[in-house]
Motif scaffolding. Structure first.
Motif, PDB file in Angstrom:
ATOM      1  N   TYR A   1       0.841  -1.197   0.000  1.00 54.44           N
ATOM      2  CA  TYR A   1       0.000   0.000   0.000  1.00 54.44           C
ATOM      3  C   TYR A   1       0.873   1.242   0.000  1.00 54.44           C
ATOM      4  CZ  TYR A   1      -4.010  -2.925   1.112  1.00 54.44           C
ATOM      5  OH  TYR A   1      -4.991  -3.875   1.062  1.00 54.44           O
ATOM      6  N   GLN A   2       0.333   2.319  -0.555  1.00 51.46           N
ATOM      7  CA  GLN A   2       0.989   3.609  -0.590  1.00 51.46           C
ATOM      8  C   GLN A   2       0.074   4.635   0.059  1.00 51.46           C
ATOM      9  OE1 GLN A   2       1.792   4.716  -4.625  1.00 51.46           O
ATOM     10  NE2 GLN A   2       3.974   4.888  -4.269  1.00 51.46           N
TER      11      GLN A   2
ATOM     12  N   LEU B   1       3.288  -2.367   4.187  1.00 53.07           N
ATOM     13  CA  LEU B   1       2.949  -3.749   3.860  1.00 53.07           C
ATOM     14  C   LEU B   1       1.905  -4.264   4.830  1.00 53.07           C
ATOM     15  CD1 LEU B   1       6.480  -5.293   3.214  1.00 53.07           C
ATOM     16  CD2 LEU B   1       4.832  -4.485   1.529  1.00 53.07           C
ATOM     17  N   LEU B   2       0.960  -5.015   4.311  1.00 50.76           N
ATOM     18  CA  LEU B   2      -0.060  -5.640   5.133  1.00 50.76           C
ATOM     19  C   LEU B   2       0.171  -7.143   5.051  1.00 50.76           C
ATOM     20  CD1 LEU B   2      -2.538  -4.882   6.818  1.00 50.76           C
ATOM     21  CD2 LEU B   2      -3.913  -5.180   4.773  1.00 50.76           C
ATOM     22  N   LEU B   3       0.389  -7.766   6.195  1.00 47.66           N
ATOM     23  CA  LEU B   3       0.647  -9.196   6.269  1.00 47.66           C
ATOM     24  C   LEU B   3      -0.562  -9.915   6.856  1.00 47.66           C
ATOM     25  CD1 LEU B   3       4.163  -8.931   7.920  1.00 47.66           C
ATOM     26  CD2 LEU B   3       3.707  -9.398   5.524  1.00 47.66           C
TER      27      LEU B   3
ATOM     28  N   LYS C   1      -7.401  10.336   1.225  1.00 47.95           N
ATOM     29  CA  LYS C   1      -7.929   9.413   2.237  1.00 47.95           C
ATOM     30  C   LYS C   1      -7.480   9.835   3.631  1.00 47.95           C
ATOM     31  CE  LYS C   1      -8.556   5.113  -0.323  1.00 47.95           C
ATOM     32  NZ  LYS C   1      -8.250   3.682  -0.316  1.00 47.95           N
ATOM     33  N   MET C   2      -6.232  10.310   3.756  1.00 44.64           N
ATOM     34  CA  MET C   2      -5.745  10.767   5.058  1.00 44.64           C
ATOM     35  C   MET C   2      -6.493  12.009   5.520  1.00 44.64           C
ATOM     36  SD  MET C   2      -1.693   9.952   5.218  1.00 44.64           S
ATOM     37  CE  MET C   2      -1.159  10.506   3.621  1.00 44.64           C
TER      38      MET C   2
ATOM     39  N   GLU D   1      -5.714  -3.136  10.107  1.00 47.74           N
ATOM     40  CA  GLU D   1      -5.997  -3.384   8.689  1.00 47.74           C
ATOM     41  C   GLU D   1      -6.918  -2.291   8.141  1.00 47.74           C
ATOM     42  OE1 GLU D   1      -7.896  -6.799   5.758  1.00 47.74           O
ATOM     43  OE2 GLU D   1      -7.562  -7.267   7.855  1.00 47.74           O
ATOM     44  N   TRP D   2      -7.901  -1.885   8.930  1.00 48.56           N
ATOM     45  CA  TRP D   2      -8.796  -0.798   8.526  1.00 48.56           C
ATOM     46  C   TRP D   2      -8.024   0.505   8.405  1.00 48.56           C
ATOM     47  CZ3 TRP D   2     -14.203  -0.897  11.248  1.00 48.56           C
ATOM     48  CH2 TRP D   2     -14.837  -2.111  10.973  1.00 48.56           C
ATOM     49  N   GLY D   3      -7.076   0.713   9.306  1.00 49.33           N
ATOM     50  CA  GLY D   3      -6.264   1.926   9.267  1.00 49.33           C
ATOM     51  C   GLY D   3      -5.451   2.023   7.989  1.00 49.33           C
ATOM     52  N   VAL D   4      -4.856   0.914   7.589  1.00 47.00           N
ATOM     53  CA  VAL D   4      -4.065   0.902   6.351  1.00 47.00           C
ATOM     54  C   VAL D   4      -4.974   1.111   5.152  1.00 47.00           C
ATOM     55  CG1 VAL D   4      -2.642  -0.539   4.839  1.00 47.00           C
ATOM     56  CG2 VAL D   4      -2.199  -0.490   7.287  1.00 47.00           C
ATOM     57  N   LYS D   5      -6.067   0.373   5.087  1.00 46.23           N
ATOM     58  CA  LYS D   5      -6.969   0.485   3.940  1.00 46.23           C
ATOM     59  C   LYS D   5      -7.691   1.830   3.906  1.00 46.23           C
ATOM     60  CE  LYS D   5      -7.630  -4.425   3.261  1.00 46.23           C
ATOM     61  NZ  LYS D   5      -8.562  -5.532   3.186  1.00 46.23           N
ATOM     62  N   GLY D   6      -7.861   2.456   5.084  1.00 43.65           N
ATOM     63  CA  GLY D   6      -8.533   3.745   5.148  1.00 43.65           C
ATOM     64  C   GLY D   6      -7.662   4.925   4.784  1.00 43.65           C
ATOM     65  N   THR D   7      -6.342   4.756   4.837  1.00 44.91           N
ATOM     66  CA  THR D   7      -5.442   5.880   4.564  1.00 44.91           C
ATOM     67  C   THR D   7      -4.505   5.638   3.388  1.00 44.91           C
ATOM     68  OG1 THR D   7      -3.824   5.045   6.156  1.00 44.91           O
ATOM     69  CG2 THR D   7      -5.424   6.654   6.970  1.00 44.91           C
TER      70      THR D   7
END
Length: 79
Positions: free
Chosen positions: A25-26, A73-75, A31-32, A55-61
């Motif tokens: 993810y970038q 990276l999301l593992l 989104k931020m 996971e929501w935090g990464v996908k949300g921003t």
């Protein structure tokens, strides 16, 4: 939705007990900004929710990208 993009999903430790899938993810400015406005409007409760559910935090921003261009990276374990 991200699980469907298997071409950029990498499996690490394949066949082992600690096998994981990896997505890249970038950061995404708009989104931020939306998450920041949501955090202000919710009195910080949105940030607490995103802390509990990273996971929501990464996908949300962030936006989905190739692993080569990723800054986050999301593992996920496959077991």
């Amino acid at each position: 939705p991200d699980r469907m993009k298997t071409s950029e999903t990498k499996i690490i430790n394949q066949g082992l007990e600690d096998e994981m899938e990896v997505w890249g993810y970038q950061p995404c400015l708009w989104k931020m900004v939306l998450v920041g406005m949501g955090a202000v409007c919710s009195g910080g409760l949105l940030l607490l929710l995103l802390y509990w559910l990273p996971e929501w935090g990464v996908k949300g921003t962030c936006t989905y990208t190739s692993l080569r261009d990723a800054r986050t990276l999301l593992l996920r374990t496959t077991v």
